[in-house]
Structure formats: C-alpha cells, structure tokens
Write a protein that holds these residues in place. Structure first.
Motif, PDB file in Angstrom:
ATOM      1  N   THR A  16       0.829  -1.213   0.000  1.00  0.00           N
ATOM      2  CA  THR A  16       0.000   0.000   0.000  1.00  0.00           C
ATOM      3  C   THR A  16       0.863   1.262   0.000  1.00  0.00           C
ATOM      4  OG1 THR A  16      -1.737  -1.174   1.211  1.00  0.00           O
ATOM      5  CG2 THR A  16      -1.842   1.227   1.203  1.00  0.00           C
ATOM      6  N   LYS A  17       1.937   1.243   0.766  1.00  0.00           N
ATOM      7  CA  LYS A  17       2.842   2.396   0.791  1.00  0.00           C
ATOM      8  C   LYS A  17       3.443   2.647  -0.580  1.00  0.00           C
ATOM      9  CE  LYS A  17       6.954   4.228   3.100  1.00  0.00           C
ATOM     10  NZ  LYS A  17       8.037   3.959   4.087  1.00  0.00           N
ATOM     11  N   LYS A  19       2.195   1.719  -3.468  1.00  0.00           N
ATOM     12  CA  LYS A  19       1.118   2.171  -4.356  1.00  0.00           C
ATOM     13  C   LYS A  19       0.835   3.648  -4.149  1.00  0.00           C
ATOM     14  CE  LYS A  19      -3.063   2.574  -3.529  1.00  0.00           C
ATOM     15  NZ  LYS A  19      -4.460   2.490  -3.055  1.00  0.00           N
ATOM     16  N   ASN A  20       0.769   4.072  -2.895  1.00  0.00           N
ATOM     17  CA  ASN A  20       0.475   5.482  -2.584  1.00  0.00           C
ATOM     18  C   ASN A  20       1.602   6.412  -3.020  1.00  0.00           C
ATOM     19  OD1 ASN A  20      -1.972   4.733  -1.470  1.00  0.00           O
ATOM     20  ND2 ASN A  20      -1.197   4.696   0.628  1.00  0.00           N
ATOM     21  N   ASN A  21       2.829   5.907  -2.973  1.00  0.00           N
ATOM     22  CA  ASN A  21       3.973   6.726  -3.395  1.00  0.00           C
ATOM     23  C   ASN A  21       4.103   6.808  -4.912  1.00  0.00           C
ATOM     24  OD1 ASN A  21       4.704   7.258  -0.772  1.00  0.00           O
ATOM     25  ND2 ASN A  21       6.234   5.634  -0.660  1.00  0.00           N
ATOM     26  N   LYS A  23       2.748   8.029  -7.717  1.00  0.00           N
ATOM     27  CA  LYS A  23       1.753   9.002  -8.169  1.00  0.00           C
ATOM     28  C   LYS A  23       1.756   9.097  -9.695  1.00  0.00           C
ATOM     29  CE  LYS A  23       2.043  11.572  -3.852  1.00  0.00           C
ATOM     30  NZ  LYS A  23       2.432  12.825  -3.172  1.00  0.00           N
ATOM     31  N   ASP A  29      -7.517   3.647  -7.878  1.00  0.00           N
ATOM     32  CA  ASP A  29      -7.599   2.254  -7.466  1.00  0.00           C
ATOM     33  C   ASP A  29      -8.993   1.742  -7.816  1.00  0.00           C
ATOM     34  OD1 ASP A  29      -9.345   3.126  -5.424  1.00  0.00           O
ATOM     35  OD2 ASP A  29      -7.726   3.270  -3.966  1.00  0.00           O
ATOM     36  N   SER A  61      -8.161  13.884  -1.297  1.00  0.00           N
ATOM     37  CA  SER A  61      -6.857  14.189  -0.707  1.00  0.00           C
ATOM     38  C   SER A  61      -6.917  15.467   0.120  1.00  0.00           C
ATOM     39  CB  SER A  61      -5.795  14.322  -1.803  1.00  0.00           C
ATOM     40  OG  SER A  61      -6.178  15.312  -2.742  1.00  0.00           O
ATOM     41  N   ASP A 161      -3.661  -0.804  -7.905  1.00  0.00           N
ATOM     42  CA  ASP A 161      -4.208  -1.220  -6.618  1.00  0.00           C
ATOM     43  C   ASP A 161      -3.318  -2.236  -5.918  1.00  0.00           C
ATOM     44  OD1 ASP A 161      -6.026  -1.852  -4.450  1.00  0.00           O
ATOM     45  OD2 ASP A 161      -7.621  -1.088  -5.725  1.00  0.00           O
TER      46      ASP A 161
END
Length: 261
Positions: A16-17, A19-21, A23, A29, A61, A161
C-alpha cells in the motif's frame, strides 16, 4: 492508453505504501474509479449519486490533509466534529447505496467474464470461514470485477491497486484446503482478467516482524508467507504470460517510478 497495475505480497510487505507513493497521472484504485466514474456510464438513482458524491468528498486528498493538520491540535475531536462522526446512520446509508451501485454494475458486467466470476463466487462460498466474512469477500470481488470492466470504458485512466485479483488469491487459499491450492491457483490465473503489470513485493522477515500488523486473530503471517511463495512460483511460469504482461519483483525500498518508467 489504459493500464492495469496490481501489487502482490504478504501483509506488511509495503504494498500500500508503494502504491500510494507511485503518483501516476490519471490513476485510480478499483474503489475510487467507481466513486468517480460509475455515474457517467450507468443509470443511478439520486440517492446513489449523492452517495458517490459523499465518498468522493470523504476520500478526497484535500479532506485527508485537513484531518492531518487538525489531528495534532486535537481539533478533530472537538464537539463539532464529534457530532459529525456520530452520524453513523448517514454513513451506513451511503455505504448501503454504494453496495447497491457495485451490485448493479456487476450484474451488467459479469457476462464479460462469466466463467471467472462464477468460479470465484463458488470458491468464496466454500471458504472455511464465517458467512459474514464470505459476504465481505463477495463484495470485494464484485467491486474489483466491476471496476476492472468499468475502466475499459475509460481509455485514459490507469488502475493501480495493492488489493487486486492476484492479491485476493492469498485470502481465498488461506481458507481453503491445502490440497486444492495448486489446482485453484492455476485455474484462477487462467480465467482472470488481463493485468498489464504485476509488482511482486518480496518481504523482509525481520522488517515485518517489527511492524504492528492489523491482522485478525485467525490470520497467521507464517501461513500467508507459505501461500505467497507457492502462488509466486506458479505466477512466474511463462504459461501465464497472456494474463500478466509484465512481472516486476521488488522490495519495499525499491524506487518504483524508475522501474515503471
């Protein structure tokens, strides 16, 4: 050009980290794609449209930044915000409407891959777990399946995702008899929708052991790792190249942007 990127790894490996990084422009997702685009391609009621608007705002966000800024000052716990948080009935109403939206899209799209959808729903029905958990698994599957085929209508949006079709295999196999794992995995991979890139996040046992994992009591990390390694071995077989175009193996510290560039 639309791309589907999924992550695969055990709990705590950093999916998850990462994926979030990562950009990537015009990326969503599975869930946020439904929030933002389902009302443009399917006929929804006013209540359902309002529910989508609610989740778009709550998950935005900007709101997350506001929560983050307010938290240190404990303003989020003020009486005003407590009153907002107490309105669980409103939230539940929106959530129930969202489930109706997912069900509606699934009924419209399941014929796109009927054999796979029936196969997975049958797997879930036979899991060795509670009926409540089975219902949750069915909802997650329908949500991902619906979003995947919704994305096909939107040419310039990417799906990225950390909880996709391949990742779900771990939990399906976890609650299935071990002697069925190999057969289920191979059939599942043969039937599932095509993924452009699968990012396999290899784990660091020491790093994971230091993390506080939010896992249910019944979920054993040791068993997860065993399933992950067995599925990974099958995935790396070239016969599944038609279903997974590109496979990348990384760890949680890898610079993913350079690899996916």
């Amino acid at each position: 050009m639309r791309k589907i990127i999924e992550f695969f790894g055990v709990s705590g490996s950093g999916k998850t980290k990462l994926k979030n990084n990562l950009k990537v422009k015009n990326s969503y997702d599975y869930r946020s794609l439904i929030y933002n685009f389902s009302d443009k391609y399917f006929v929804l009621s006013k209540d359902e449209e309002t529910s989508l608007l609610y989740f778009r705002i709550v998950k935005s966000s900007l709101l997350k930044k506001i929560k983050y800024l307010l938290k240190p000052k404990k303003l989020w716990e003020s009486s005003t915000f407590k009153n907002i948080k107490k309105k669980e009935t409103v939230k539940n109403k929106y959530l129930n409407n969202y489930k109706k939206i997912v069900s509606k899209i699934f009924q419209k799209t399941k014929k796109k891959n009927l054999i796979f959808s029936n196969f997975v729903l049958n797997i879930i029905s036979n899991l060795k777990c509670s009926n409540k958990f089975k219902e949750l698994m069915k909802f997650w599957f329908k949500e991902e399946f619906s979003s995947y085929y919704l994305s096909k209508k939107i040419s310039n949006k990417n799906l990225i995702d950390s909880e996709g079709f391949v990742q779900r295999l771990i939990i399906y196999l976890y609650f299935t008899e071990k002697n069925k794992h190999k057969t289920i995995t191979k059939k599942y991979l043969n039937l599932m929708p095509k993924i452009d890139t699968l990012v396999i996040v290899n784990f660091n046992k020491f790093f994971i052991s230091q993390k506080k994992l939010n896992l249910p009591n019944r979920i054993s990390l040791k068993k997860q790792i065993e399933i992950f390694l067995n599925v990974k071995k099958i995935i790396l077989d070239k016969k599944f190249k038609k279903k997974i175009t590109k496979i990348i193996e990384i760890n949680s510290k890898t610079n993913l942007r350079k690899i996916l560039a």
